[in-house]
Design an enzyme around this catalytic site. Structure first.
Site, PDB file in Angstrom:
ATOM      1  N   ASP A   1       0.594  -1.378   6.517  1.00 12.91           N
ATOM      2  CA  ASP A   1       1.034  -0.866   7.809  1.00 12.91           C
ATOM      3  C   ASP A   1       0.414  -1.671   8.946  1.00 12.91           C
ATOM      4  O   ASP A   1      -0.698  -2.172   8.826  1.00 12.91           O
ATOM      5  CB  ASP A   1       0.601   0.603   7.983  1.00 12.91           C
ATOM      6  CG  ASP A   1       1.346   1.515   7.026  1.00 12.91           C
ATOM      7  OD1 ASP A   1       2.374   1.085   6.477  1.00 12.91           O
ATOM      8  OD2 ASP A   1       0.878   2.657   6.834  1.00 12.91           O
TER       9      ASP A   1
ATOM     10  N   ASP B   1      -5.558   1.384   9.921  1.00 12.84           N
ATOM     11  CA  ASP B   1      -5.749   1.645   8.495  1.00 12.84           C
ATOM     12  C   ASP B   1      -5.167   0.516   7.651  1.00 12.84           C
ATOM     13  O   ASP B   1      -5.762   0.098   6.666  1.00 12.84           O
ATOM     14  CB  ASP B   1      -5.078   2.966   8.085  1.00 12.84           C
ATOM     15  CG  ASP B   1      -5.867   4.155   8.609  1.00 12.84           C
ATOM     16  OD1 ASP B   1      -7.042   3.954   8.995  1.00 12.84           O
ATOM     17  OD2 ASP B   1      -5.293   5.264   8.644  1.00 12.84           O
TER      18      ASP B   1
ATOM     19  N   GLU C   1       0.834  -1.179   0.000  1.00  9.77           N
ATOM     20  CA  GLU C   1       0.000   0.000   0.000  1.00  9.77           C
ATOM     21  C   GLU C   1       0.880   1.243   0.000  1.00  9.77           C
ATOM     22  O   GLU C   1       1.800   1.369   0.801  1.00  9.77           O
ATOM     23  CB  GLU C   1      -0.881  -0.036   1.261  1.00  9.77           C
ATOM     24  CG  GLU C   1      -1.688   1.177   1.457  1.00  9.77           C
ATOM     25  CD  GLU C   1      -1.596   1.716   2.878  1.00  9.77           C
ATOM     26  OE1 GLU C   1      -1.120   1.007   3.782  1.00  9.77           O
ATOM     27  OE2 GLU C   1      -1.979   2.873   3.046  1.00  9.77           O
TER      28      GLU C   1
ATOM     29  N   ASP D   1      -1.213  -0.953  11.470  1.00 10.68           N
ATOM     30  CA  ASP D   1      -2.152  -0.160  12.272  1.00 10.68           C
ATOM     31  C   ASP D   1      -3.575  -0.402  11.751  1.00 10.68           C
ATOM     32  O   ASP D   1      -3.787  -1.227  10.865  1.00 10.68           O
ATOM     33  CB  ASP D   1      -1.780   1.327  12.223  1.00 10.68           C
ATOM     34  CG  ASP D   1      -1.817   1.873  10.801  1.00 10.68           C
ATOM     35  OD1 ASP D   1      -2.256   1.138   9.885  1.00 10.68           O
ATOM     36  OD2 ASP D   1      -1.414   3.032  10.601  1.00 10.68           O
TER      37      ASP D   1
END
Ligand code: 28G
Length: 640
Positions: free
Chosen positions: A500, A504, A427, A502
């Site tokens: 990532d 998101d 991403e 996290d």
């Protein structure tokens, strides 16, 4: 009882059990976690048979400490009298003779569920021990078996009130057979919920007493498959309030069908025969499809909801956004096809067709508002289908023209040996850049994705085909999608989603998984899809550099190297914070990285489907509830 008869039945028992223990996979599919859970389904299904016969209305399943399962029903109790042919108590026949049983349940259907419907003797053969207790005629009878063999005769161990009746089966799966003995609460819960939906009025209680804190659920549905459809639509918006329900018996085939459309674009139709799901459908599903296609087209033409110039609605047009259950009960089901999961009885086709055609026609006439909603939705779907076909033909022609032109953003690997190749779906451009620098060019390809990934749960095909990121993935993977899917075209052994660490990142990973699940589920089934695991922390103490992939690991490392003022702890927020070397070392290097393989519970398609609808759909409340009860969706998708 003639002596030779006794001998014959003993030999039959021993040979049968030996065969089961030698090749357990032949009887329960596998000795993995999946096979382990099938033991429970086999036993529960015998109790369900008793319920279908009208003799039992409540079943309890308890997961006990030490990998023990206890199933209790309030049926008639397995007969304890001497079986005339076998010369042993009927209950002993049930638990020790392979394929014992045949038709029972009184209702006339042998409803053996589970993967192979092999029955209690297989569970017994694969259990370290099994004990059956029967309450019948004011007495309590009990027999114990070890690895399938009785350790003594069936004995009367006491008395009970004359009106108490039922069967209790307690067993401990054999550690010599199974790869794991750990029962998963959620797997059993989802399966038992489904069983309860399919067996109107049956109460099923699941209770887990392994931990101090007891966990339990009760499933009891008066509406049966009608409530099943409501449940499956809980995370999307129903297009009308009614759940259509049709029922009847034709040529000894009992048919039940329930239908409701929602605002998604996926077809969500499940068919069952004698409570067993038929993932490959068969004649009953064909009868259903034929009936709705014909009936809706006739109605739409008749009421001018379809213009004279329009072509007919296809079955897919009508089933877009449709949630439906087709459940039939049939005396002698014939299963066909390679996996023996496809119903072959031709009388089932006619039975479902005639019941659905007749009752749906009547329903549409009585409910013109709902009829119009269904027809309008189908017409919209037809228009979108025609537009999508154009878009797809265009993409196909284009790829054919520029010789399978790979996406421009793809940094492909050089090796032509697919077994060695991996593709990282990354991403963001910056992380994509580091990944390109870091990678091992020969075997690792990088496909950076920019911007928001399209939520395929909320988009029609035409938009999906037009989406650049999705097109890039489809061409890079090389398999094609949906009905064009062909695994032999696959260009990489591993498809690795790298986002990532996290919220998101997890969201993006979910969007990507949703796409793969909807368009190329085979990739997940065959174990080609993985999640990369970037570290959460970097810990530095002098020249020591360590990475932690979880909070527990961080603590462990701090204990190991000694907590110290001078320790430098960096919390990584995104892949972008790592330079190429760090990214390689922590996340991409096959020798040091952690990869999680994505797999799915193939035994419960409706639940899996609901998972994606819940995670990706509009409804906030079910999603919140889902995330709360499943702390991380990862457990649900069952990452290894
Ligand atoms: C608790 C866990 C699993 C069951 C019954 C009840 C009967 C039965 C079961 O019959 C047929 C006949 C002889 C072998 C039938 C009781 C008729 C009259 C039953 C269960 C096959 C078996 N009275 N409840 N089987 N026999 N519950 N629960 O297994 O030859 S199995």
């Amino acid at each position: 009882m003639a002596n030779e008869d006794y001998g014959a039945s003993q030999i039959q028992i021993l040979e049968g059990l030996e065969a089961v223990r030698k090749r357990p996979g032949m009887y329960i599919g596998s000795t993995s976690e999946r096979g382990l859970h099938h033991l429970v389904y086999e036993i529960v299904d015998n109790a369900v048979d008793e319920a279908l016969g009208g003799f039992c209305d409540s079943i309890e399943v308890e997961i006990e400490k030490n990998d023990i399962i206890k199933v209790t029903d309030d049926g008639r109790g397995i007969p304890v009298d001497i079986h005339p042919k076998a010369g042993i108590p009927a209950v002993e026949v049930v638990f020790t003779i392979l394929h014992a049983g045949g038709k029972f349940g009184g209702g006339g259907y042998k409803v053996s569920g589970g993967l192979h419907g092999v029955g209690a003797s297989v569970v017994n053969a694969l259990s370290e021990w099994l004990e059956v207790t029967i309450y019948r005629d004011g007495k309590i009878h009990k027999q114990r078996y070890e690895r399938g063999k009785s350790t003594g005769e069936l004995v009367t161990i006491g008395e009970c009130p004359a009106d108490k009746h039922g069967t209790v089966v307690e067993f401990k799966p054999d550690y010599e057979i199974f790869e794991t003995l750990v029962f998963d609460y959620k797997t059993l819960k989802d399966r038992l919920r489904e069983t309860a939906f399919l067996t109107k009025n049956l109460k099923i209680h699941l209770i887990d007493t392994r931990e101090e804190e007891i966990v339990e659920n009760t499933f009891h549905y008066e509406g049966g498959i009608k409530e099943f459809v409501t449940y499956l639509n809980k995370s999307s918006n129903a297009l009308y309030r009614d759940v259509l329900y049709f029922e009847g018996t034709v040529n000894d085939v009992y048919v039940e069908v329930s239908i409701q459309h929602n605002d998604t674009y996926t077809e969500n139709v499940y068919s069952f025969v004698n409570n067993i799901i038929t993932p490959e459908g068969g004649t009953h599903l064909e009868g259903f499809k034929k009936a709705i296609t014909k009936t809706i087209n006739t109605y739409a033409r008749d009421k001018k909801l379809l213009k004279d110039s329009d072509e007919n609605l296809s079955g897919e047009d009508i089933r877009e956004g449709m949630t439906a259950i087709i459940s039939i009960k049939i005396g002698e089901p014939q299963f066909e096809g390679q996996t023996k999961q496809k119903l072959g009885n031709s009388e089932a086709r006619g039975a479902v067709d005639s019941i659905v055609s007749e009752q749906l026609t009547y329903y549409l006439e009585q409910n013109p508002d709902v009829a119009k909603i269904i027809c309008d939705k189908s017409v919209q779907s037809m228009r979108a289908r025609l537009a999508a076909r154009k878009a797809r033909d265009l993409t196909r022609r284009k790829t054919a023209l520029d010789g399978m032109g790979l996406p421009g953003k793809l940094a492909d690997c050089s090796s032509k040996d697919r077994e060695k190749c991996e593709i990282f779906i990354v991403e963001g451009d910056s992380a994509g850049g580091s990944a390109k620098t870091a990678r091992s060019r020969e075997t690792q390809a990088i496909l950076p994705l920019r911007g928001k990934i399209l939520n395929v749960e909320k988009a029609r095909l035409e938009r999906i085909y037009g989406n650049a990121e999705i097109k890039a993935m489809i061409t890079a993977f090389g398999t094609g999608i949906k009905e064009d899917f062909d695994i032999t075209g696959l260009r990489y052994d591993k498809i690795i989603i790298m986002t990532d660490a996290d919220v998101d990142g997890a969201h993006i990973a979910t969007l990507l998984l949703t796409f793969i699940y909807r368009f190329m589920p085979e990739l997940i089934k065959t174990g080609h899809v993985y999640l990369a695991t970037p570290p959460l922390y970097k810990i530095e103490k002098g020249r020591i550099v360590r990475y932690a992939y979880s909070d527990e690991e961080l603590n462990r490392i701090l204990v190991e190297i000694g907590r110290d003022e001078n320790n430098k702890i960096q919390r990584y927020k995104g892949l972008g914070e790592m330079d190429a070397d760090q990214l390689w070392e922590t996340t991409m290097d096959p020798n040091t990285r952690i990869l999680k393989r994505v797999n799915m519970d193939e035994d419960n398609q409706s639940e899996l489907n609901l998972t994606f609808t819940t995670l990706m759909g509009d409804e906030v409340e079910p999603r919140r509830e889902f995330i709360e009860t499943n702390a991380k969706y990862a457990t649900y998708l069952d990452y290894q």
